[in-house]
Structures are given as structure tokens and as C-alpha cells.
Design a protein around this motif. Structure first.
Motif: not given
Length: 405
Positions: A228-237, A274-288
Motif C-alpha cells: 500500500h505504501d509503495l502505491a500511495y506513498r512517495d518514496e523520496l519524501t 546538484g540533485h543530491d542536495v536538491g533531494d535533501e531539500v525536498l525531504r526537508m520541505v516535506a518533513k516541515k
């Protein structure tokens, strides 16, 4: 905290089973044939799901569990004072936890890969080495283990060898769980707890049937939840995905608010750092955004865009909670390690001694823009409100960004 709660779950279930043991044992006793078959059926169902979802290690772990239960039901329904029975108990209680833990080091490459075929062959040989000698055991295994390792505790049948094996197995799976956040480590941990509890409480009536059945049910539930999580949750965030968002829109009533959120200048930030830092930003924003109050449910809409749905709430109710999220993200500073600051050429590095050092870390921050909308008499459909929220987001960008419109 979440990880600690995950680790506490098997112990909680074991405690609940022990409280309900008289009732559960009575149910098994009233239909012994069904009770004896139930763990096999449930574990095969769990293994079938693991095969379907392409989970090699869970499949192997369940194969070990089935072999363990077979050993118990086929050869350990007599007193452990019998030398042959004690040999089987010693073999099973010592090696089952170690085998379950050993699969943490097996790469997850799917159940149909060439690698998996090699693993199946190795496991089949190990299973034969387990099954074939069992009928011929005569107490020599206990003798080979030595008198110290076969010491049994006063209040239970578990030997020192089995205790050491359990401890080592738990150390292995917990290290993989905490260091690598390995998914199979969570499964192996639960299985080791249930297998270990079975051997510790071996004298309890029908305890193996009860524990192995409960363990299989939990594994079935865990795999369904994972799917269910694979289908309904975003893997990165880790937020609910676009699919979940679209489904939520179809279940909204007549009063709701939709907010669309977008990271300002994210493409430029990605190109710069870079995309690695971009991914970290996406995770941070998603957490907030995930911590939004007021009953808002957050989603990752796509790319750097997010959405929050406030079911049964007005735009005025949602606004202060969205402002709080916007302000929190604006004030948050991320530390970036400047890996390029250290000069890799030692000679050049020495030549630069005495000069001002370049900072090895720098702080970066981002902001978000938010557009909100709620139903209007002529535009009450969720898709109309979503379009209005998108337009409001566009106005927030045009007005200078970092604001709620």
C-alpha cells in the motif's frame, strides 16, 4: 522514536498472546488438525505474497520458519529428556535464528534473478543438511556441542548455545536496522523474537502453533501495508503520493480547502548545488509540510510541488497553519559541506598555508509559495478548487514568492 516503537511491537504482541494463551490453547486443542495446519497455511500465504512482491529475503526467512515449525511438530512432541528430541531441539533453536539473521547480508535482487537461483540452490542444500540427519540423531549432537553450551536453564529448556545464537542474531539484525535502515532487518527481528519466544516457552501448551500463526499473520499484514505504501506513498519524501491525492479529492464533501505549495527557484537551486542536495531539500520541505496542523493532510503532488487538503475546513481556518509551515521553512538553514574547499594537491595546499581558509561548510535556505482555494457556489467541484488553488499559487509567485495567497 518511530524505530523504537517498531522494535517494541513484537514484544507487545508476545505479551498479548501470553495473556490470551489459555483461550488460544483451548481453541487449538478443540480442533488439533486445523490448529496444526494453520501455521503452515498462513506462512505459505505470507511466502506467496513475498514471491508476488519480489521479496527474496522475506521468502527465504519464511522458508526457515516453515522448516523450524516442521521440526517442532514432527520431532519435538515428546519430552526433551529423550536424547534424540534434545538433539533436534538444540539444532533447531540454535541455527534457526542465525539463518534468519544471515539473510540480512543477502542483496535484495528479486526472486527471479540469476543471483536468486544460486541462493535457492544454497538454501536447498542447507535445508537437506537440516532435514536429512534429523531422524538419525541419537544424542551425539549434544555431545559434540560440549557440556557448557548445552547447559539448560532451571526454568526452561533453552540452552546456552541457543541463547548465544539468539543474542548474535539480534545484534546482527539490529545493526542493519539502525545503520542501513534495512527493511528485511525489521522482518527478521520480529521473526527472531517469535521463534525465540517459542523456544523459551517451549513447555507451554500449543505455544508453537500460536506463535507461528501470529507471526505469519503479522508478516501478511506487514507486506500488504508495504505494498500500500509503495502505491500511495512517495518514496523520496515519505508523504502520500499523487495517486493518494487524486483518490482523496473524490471523497471530499462540500466544505474543504486545498493548498498548493511550491519551492521557490528550485530548478536554479538544483542546478547550483546538484540533485543530491536538491533531494535533501525536498525531504526537508516535506518533513516541515508533514507537520502541518489544523487537520491538514499533506501530499507530494509532483516535482517540487506539494499539496495540503483540509477536509471540512475553511480557507480562514487553514491559513494560519500554512503560514506556520511557510515561516518554519523560511527560517530553516541547511548546512552544506563544501567538499571542493579542501585542495587535493598537497603541494598546492602547503603553498596556500597562511592564507584565509575557505569555509568547508555553508548555510543555505529555501522558501515556498502557497496558493489556497475553497469551493464557490458555481465552482464547488474539487477539480475546480484545485485549479483555483493553482491560480492562487501563480499569483503568489508573481507577487514576489514566499507568501500565502
Amino acid at each position: 522514536m518511530k524505530k523504537l516503537l517498531t522494535l517494541a511491537t513484537p514484544f507487545t504482541v508476545v505479551a498479548a498472546v501470553l495473556i490470551a494463551h489459555p483461550t488460544l490453547a483451548g481453541l487449538v486443542q478443540s480442533a488439533p488438525e486445523i490448529g496444526g495446519a494453520a501455521p503452515y497455511v498462513l506462512m505459505i500465504m505470507a511466502a506467496g505474497l513475498a514471491l508476488y512482491y519480489d521479496r527474496l529475503r522475506i521468502t527465504l526467512g519464511l522458508a526457515v520458519a516453515i522448516l523450524t515449525f516442521w521440526s517442532i511438530r514432527s520431532h519435538l512432541q515428546i519430552s526433551l529428556d529423550n536424547k534424540r528430541a534434545f538433539d533436534v531441539f538444540l539444532l533447531t533453536s540454535t541455527f534457526a535464528p542465525l539463518l534468519l539473521a544471515s539473510f540480512t547480508v543477502v542483496p535484495e535482487r528479486g526472486v527471479r534473478s540469476r543471483f536468486a537461483m544460486g541462493i535457492y540452490l544454497g538454501f536447498a542444500l542447507a535445508a537437506l543438511a537440516w532435514i536429512v540427519p534429523v531422524p538419525d540423531l541419537d544424542g551425539s549432537l549434544a555431545q559434540a556441542f560440549g557440556s557448557v553450551l548445552t547447559i539448560r536453564y532451571v526454568n526452561g529448556p533453552l540452552t546456552l548455545a541457543a541463547t548465544l545464537a539468539l543474542a548474535l542474531a539480534l545484534v546482527v539484525v539490529l545493526s542493519f536496522y539502525f545503520v542501513r535502515d534495512d527493511q528485511y532487518a525489521t522482518v527478521a527481528y520480529s521473526m527472531i523474537i517469535f521463534v525465540g519466544a517459542t523456544f523459551v516457552l517451549f513447555a507451554w501448551e500449543n505455544i508453537s502453533v500460536i506463535f507461528f500463526s501470529v507471526m505469519a499473520v503479522l508478516l501478511i499484514a506487514a507486506q500488504i501495508r508495504s505494498a500500500h505504501d509503495l502505491a500511495y506513498r512517495d518514496e523520496l519524501t515519505g508523504l502520500l503520493s499523487r495517486r493518494a491525492f487524486d483518490q482523496r479529492l473524490r471523497s471530499l464533501g462540500s466544505r474543504f480547502t486545498i493548498a498548493m505549495l511550491d519551492i521557490d527557484h528550485f530548478k536554479k537551486f538544483n542546478d547550483t548545488h546538484g540533485h543530491d542536495v536538491g533531494d535533501e531539500v525536498l525531504r526537508m520541505v516535506a518533513k516541515k509540510i508533514g507537520a502541518v496542523g489544523g487537520g491538514g493532510v499533506p501530499f507530494r503532488y509532483g516535482g517540487e510541488e506539494f499539496s495540503v487538503v483540509f477536509a471540512g475546513k475553511t480557507r480562514e481556518h487553514a491559513k494560519p497553519h500554512l503560514e506556520a509551515v511557510r515561516s518554519t521553512i523560511e527560517d530553516y538553514e541547511m548546512r552544506l559541506r563544501n567538499t571542493g574547499a579542501r585542495n587535493k594537491n598537497q603541494g598546492q595546499g602547503e603553498a596556500r598555508r597562511g592564507r584565509r581558509r575557505e569555509p568547508r561548510e555553508k548555510l543555505v535556505s529555501v522558501t515556498i509559495s502557497i496558493g489556497t482555494a475553497e469551493p464557490k457556489p458555481k465552482k464547488a467541484a474539487p477539480l475546480d478548487v484545485l485549479k483555483a488553488a493553482d491560480q492562487a499559487l501563480y499569483r503568489a509567485k508573481k507577487a514576489g514568492r514566499n507568501r500565502v495567497v
